[in-house]
Design an enzyme around this catalytic site. Structure first.
Site, short mmCIF file in Angstrom:
data_model
loop_
_atom_site.label_atom_id
_atom_site.label_comp_id
_atom_site.label_asym_id
_atom_site.label_seq_id
_atom_site.Cartn_x
_atom_site.Cartn_y
_atom_site.Cartn_z
N GLY A 198 0.99 -1.33 -0.13
CA GLY A 198 0.09 -0.17 -0.41
C GLY A 198 1.02 1.42 0.38
N GLY A 254 1.71 -6.39 4.20
CA GLY A 254 3.17 -6.93 3.74
C GLY A 254 3.66 -6.29 4.60
N ARG A 293 12.71 -2.00 20.97
CA ARG A 293 12.82 -3.57 20.44
C ARG A 293 12.39 -3.47 19.34
NH1 ARG A 293 10.22 -5.17 24.83
NH2 ARG A 293 11.92 -6.98 25.80
N THR A 350 11.31 -9.80 9.70
CA THR A 350 10.28 -8.68 8.96
C THR A 350 10.67 -6.96 8.82
OG1 THR A 350 8.74 -8.33 11.49
CG2 THR A 350 8.02 -10.27 9.42
N GLU A 383 8.74 2.93 7.69
CA GLU A 383 9.22 3.98 7.35
C GLU A 383 10.56 5.08 7.42
OE1 GLU A 383 5.87 5.91 8.41
OE2 GLU A 383 4.83 5.68 6.33
MO1 MOS Z 1 1.91 5.01 4.97
S1 MOS Z 1 2.50 6.71 3.87
O1 MOS Z 1 1.11 6.20 6.48
O2 MOS Z 1 0.97 3.85 4.46
#
Ligand code: MOS
Length: 732
Positions: free
Chosen positions: A243, A471, A616, A622, A693
Site C-alpha cells: 500500500g 506485507g 525493541r 520482518t 518508514e
Molecule cells: Mo503510510 S504513507 O502511513 O502507509
C-alpha cells in the site's frame, strides 16, 4: 475482560521477564507460504463468479465540469448492465478526510484522469470496451498543472515563516554555509496489487472486499461517501499486496463498486488498471526545498533553514510535511521554516511511505553532505558533532535515541574510513567509485488500537483485530506476542485480521501498526495471565507461562488442564501525553557505495548498509525486510522514480511500470541491515518503535552523496538520472 491503557507514563520492560523469548526472533512470515502458493485471497479474488464487472471512466480534461455522458449509447453496448454517474462517485474521497466536506462539487473535474463514471457489464472486456467508447462532454477550463505555472495559487497554510533566532545573521557570519535548492518529483506508491474492490449488499448491509490499509477508517469513509451508517458497512482486507500509503484511504473504485452493486442488486467488482493506479490514486507531491545550513569552524551548526513548496489540488488538506525530521535531528540555535502549497490540477497528493521524511531528508542530508565538503569535515563526524542534547526547538528529551551508535558503528561496519574524501579519485576502468552516507530519522507514533485474544480450553489462542497486514508481518508478530505472553508454541496461535467485524486495530499507517496493535495484544494477554494466575492460586507477578505449562513456586500445571472454559480479553491501547513529555523517533544511518559510469553517467549502487535503532525489534526478519524495502525505495528516489506530468493538461505520461521506474532486482545490490536494539519505555508497553518508514528516510541521499563522492557531480534535482550527471562528469 478488558484491559485499557493510556500511555501517560514510562512503561517497564515486562517482555524482558518472559520465559520463551519468541518476541524478536526471526519467525517466518505466516502469510508467506499462502502467498507463494496462491492461497492468500486478495480483494479482487473474492466472489463466486456471479459478479458484474465495473470499469472506471475518467476525465480527459484538466479542469471543468462534466456536462454530458452518453449513458444511453453506452447502455446499448454489448453486455453493459449499468452506467453509474451518481454524483457521490464524482467527489474525491481523499485520504482520511471522511468527515470533511467533499472538496469538489458534483460533476466537477479537478484533474486529468479523475473518475467520472463507472460502466458495469457482464465481463471485464465488455465493460472496458464501453468505458473506452464513452462520449463525454465538458465545459473545460484552463488550470495550472505545475507549481511554477504563474496561474498556480500558492497557499501558505501556516501563515508564513516560523523562526527561532536570526538565520540571516547566522548565515552571513558563518564560517561555512550551504544555501541550495533541491527538488523532488511526484512519485507513486506503485504497490504490486492494484486498488480493487468487490462490493455486495444484503439489504442495507454493504460488504466490501477492498485493498486497504486502515479498515476502521475506511469503513467510515465509505459510509460517509455513500451517505449511510458505518454500522451498515463491513470492510475486509485479509491480504494486501502493498500500500505504502496509497491505500490509507478509500479510492474511487470502492465507492463506485458499492453504488453499482446497490443499483444492480448484484455484487460488483472494480479493479483499477495499472494506468489508473498511477493516474487516480494518491501521488506523493513533488517538492521544491531550499536548505540553508551555517556552521562555525568546528562544524557546529549555527543555523538551519528549511523552506518548502509542495503541491496538491485546490482545497485538499494534505501537504507533504518535508521538514518533520529537520526540526529535531540536528542542533543549531537559529532556525527557520516555511511551507507553502501550490494549488495545481494534478492527481490528489497524499501520504506515501514516510510522508515528509522520505523526501525532506533527501534535501537535508544532501545539504549536510555539501556542508561536510565545504568545511572539510567528514560527513559522519559532522553529524555526530551536531546531535542535539534535547529537541533543539522545544527542549524535550528524546525517549530513546541510539543515533550516535548508528553513525559510528555503521561507519565501522561499512569500512567508511577507507573512503577517499576527495571526489572523483576512485576509478575502476570506466567506472568511478564513490561512497556516501546519510542519517535516518522518523518520528514514532502510537495510535489507538484494540485487539481481542481468546484462550481456548485446549490452550490454543486466537487473536482478533481489524488490523491489516500489508506485507509488513502483522500476522506473524501478533502471534509472537501472544505466544510469548501466554507461554505457548507459536503454531498454537491463530491470528485473524482484516475484517471490521473484529475489534478496531490501529491500521497500517505511519509505521505505528506493529507497536500499537502489538500493545493491544500485549494488554489483552496480560489480562489473561491474571486470570490464569488466579486459577492457579498464584499472584500474576509469580506466574511463569512456558511451553504450555503454568508455574508458580512449587505449583506446576499444564495450561490446558488448568483451563475449563474459554477466556477472552480485549486489550485497548491509547496514546496519552508522553509525546508532550518526550520526543519519540527512530534513528539510523545509511551508507552506500556506487559506481558511476564515466562515459554514460549511469549509476549502479554496489552495496548499501542501513543501521537503525527503533526500540525493541519485534521480529528481526520482518523488520529487516521493512528496511530493505525502505532502502530500495531510497534507491528508486535517488536514481529513477519520477512521475512525469504533461505540462499541457497535467496527465501522467509514464503511467505504467515499464516507464515509471521502480528499482528491480538488478538495480538492488547487497543490502545489509543492522539493528541496535533499545527499549523505549516512553513509546508503548512493548517498548518498540516504528520501523517501516525509518528505512526510506535518508536512504536516497546516501546514494546521491555517493555519486558526488564518485564524480564530483552534485545532483540536487532528484532523481539523479544520467542526463543530470553526464554534463559535469570529469574528462574520461
Ligand atoms: Mo503510510 S504513507 O502511513 O502507509
Amino acid at each position: 475482560m478488558s484491559a485499557h491503557h493510556k500511555m501517560d507514563t514510562k512503561q517497564p520492560d515486562v517482555l524482558a521477564d518472559m520465559a520463551q523469548g519468541i518476541v524478536g526472533t526471526a519467525a517466518p512470515r505466516r502469510d508467506g507460504p499462502l502467498k507463494v502458493s496462491g492461497q492468500a485471497q486478495y480483494a479482487a479474488e473474492f466472489g463466486d463468479g456471479s459478479e458484474a464487472v465495473g470499469v472506471l471512466v475518467r476525465a480527459t480534461v484538466v479542469k471543468g465540469k462534466v456536462t454530458q455522458i452518453d449513458e444511453q449509447a453506452l447502455r446499448a453496448m454489448p453486455g453493459v448492465l449499468a452506467v453509474i454517474t451518481d454524483e457521490r462517485l464524482l467527489r474525491n474521497p481523499a485520504q482520511g478526510t471522511a468527515n470533511e466536506a467533499p472538496v469538489q462539487g458534483p460533476r466537477d473535474v479537478a484533474y486529468f484522469g479523475q473518475p467520472i463514471a463507472l460502466v458495469v457489464a457482464e465481463t471485464f472486456e465488455q465493460a472496458r470496451h464501453a468505458a473506452q467508447s464513452a462520449q463525454v462532454s465538458y465545459s473545460a477550463q484552463a488550470g495550472a498543472t505545475d507549481p511554477d505555472d504563474p496561474d498556480a495559487v500558492i497557499d501558505r497554510p501556516d501563515g508564513k515563516q516560523t523562526e527561532q533566532g536570526d538565520i540571516d545573521a547566522a548565515m552571513s557570519q558563518a564560517h561555512a554555509s550551504v544555501d541550495a535548492v533541491y527538488t523532488t518529483p511526484s512519485q507513486n506508491s506503485a504497490a504490486m496489487e492494484p486498488h480493487a474492490s468487490l462490493a455486495q449488499w444484503e439489504g442495507d448491509k454493504l460488504t466490501l472486499y477492498g485493498s486497504y490499509q486502515m479498515l476502521k477508517y475506511n469503513r467510515n469513509e465509505l459510509a460517509d461517501a455513500l451517505g449511510i451508517d458505518a454500522e451498515n458497512v463491513r470492510v475486509l482486507a485479509l491480504y494486501v499486496g502493498g500500500g505504502f500509503g496509497s491505500k490509507l484511504g478509500i479510492a474511487p473504485e470502492a465507492v463506485a463498486a458499492a453504488i453499482a452493486a446497490k443499483e444492480l442488486e448484484r455484487p460488483v467488482r472494480v479493479v483499477m488498471t495499472r494506468a489508473q493506479v498511477f493516474e487516480t490514486t494518491m501521488r506523493r507531491s513533488g517538492t521544491r526545498q531550499r536548505l540553508r545550513l551555517a556552521a562555525d569552524a568546528q562544524g557546529n551548526l549555527t543555523a538551519i533553514g528549511h523552506d518548502a513548496t509542495v503541491s496538491n489540488l485546490p482545497g485538499e488538506a494534505f501537504s507533504e510535511p518535508v521538514a518533520l525530521a529537520t526540526h529535531f535531528l540536528y542542533a543549531g540555535k537559529n532556525r527557520a521554516y516555511s511551507h507553502q502549497i501550490a494549488r495545481i490540477h494534478r492527481t490528489c497528493a497524499g501520504s506515501m511511505r514516510a510522508p515528509g521524511e522520505a523526501v525532506g531528508m533527501l534535501a537535508l542530508e544532501n545539504a549536510m553532505d555539501e556542508l561536510a565538503h565545504e568545511t572539510g569535515i567528514d560527513p559522519v563526524d559532522l553529524r555526530l558533532r551536531n546531535i542535539p542534547d534535547v529537541h533543539p526547538e522545544n527542549g524535550k528529551e528524546f525517549s530513546s535515541r541510539r543515533f550516535a551508535d548508528c553513525l559510528t558503528e555503521g561507519a565501522q561496519r561499512f569500512g567508511w574510513e577507507k573512503r577517499n574524501a576527495t571526489p572523483g579519485q576512485n576509478r575502476e576502468g570506466e567506472w568511478l567509485i564513490g561512497h556516501g552516507m546519510a542519517s535516518a530519522a522518523r518520528g514514532n507514533i502510537l495510535s489507538e488500537a484494540k485487539a481481542r485474544v481468546i484462550l481456548n480450553p485446549d490452550a490454543t489462542v486466537v487473536v482478533e483485530t481489524d488490523m491489516t497486514d500489508i506485507g509488513t508481518g502483522t500476522y506473524t508478530i501478533l502471534a509472537q506476542i501472544a505466544a510469548e505472553l501466554l507461554g505457548l508454541p507459536l503454531d498454537d496461535v491463530t491470528v485473524k485480521l482484516g475484517d471490521t467485524d473484529l475489534p478496531p486495530g490501529a491500521g497500517s499507517g505511519g509505521s505505528w501498526g506493529a507497536s500499537s496493535v502489538g500493545s493491544a495484544v500485549f494488554l489483552a494477554c496480560q489480562s489473561l495471565r491474571g486470570d490464569v494466575a488466579e486459577m492457579l492460586g498464584a499472584r500474576a507477578s509469580d506466574l511463569t507461562l512456558k511451553d504450555g505449562m503454568a508455574t508458580s513456586g512449587n505449583v506446576r500445571k499444564k495450561l490446558s488442564a488448568l483451563l475449563s472454559e474459554t477466556l477472552t480479553a480485549t486489550g485497548h491501547i491509547e496514546p496519552g501525553d508522553t509525546s508532550e513529555v518526550v520526543q519519540h523517533a527512530g534513528f539510523g544511518a545509511h551508507f552506500a557505495e556506487v559506481a558511476v559510469n564515466a562515459v554514460t553517467g549511469e549509476t549502479r549502487v554496489r552495496r548499501m548498509l542501513g543501521v537503525f535503532s527503533a526500540g525493541r525489534i519485534l521480529n528481526v526478519q520482518t523488520a529487516t525486510s521493512q528496511c530493505h524495502g525502505g532502502m530500495i525505495f531510497g534507491i528508486g528516489a535517488a536514481l529513477t522514480e519520477d512521475l512525469v506530468h504533461d505540462q499541457r493538461d497535467g496527465h501522467v505520461v509514464n503511467h505504467n511500470l515499464a516507464e515509471y521506474h521502480v528499482p528491480v532486482n538488478l538495480d538492488v545490490p547487497q543490502l545489509d541491515v543492522v539493528f541496535f536494539e533499545e527499549r523505549d519505555e516512553w513509546a508503548n508497553p512493548i517498548q518498540s518503535k516504528g520501523v517501516g518508514e525509518l528505512g526510506i528516510s535518508g536512504a536516497g541521499a546516501a546514494v546521491t552523496n555517493a555519486i558526488f563522492n564518485a564524480t564530483g557531480v552534485r545532483v540536487r534535482d532528484y532523481p539523479a538520472t544520467l542526463d543530470k550527471i553526464i554534463p559535469d562528469l570529469p574528462d574520461p
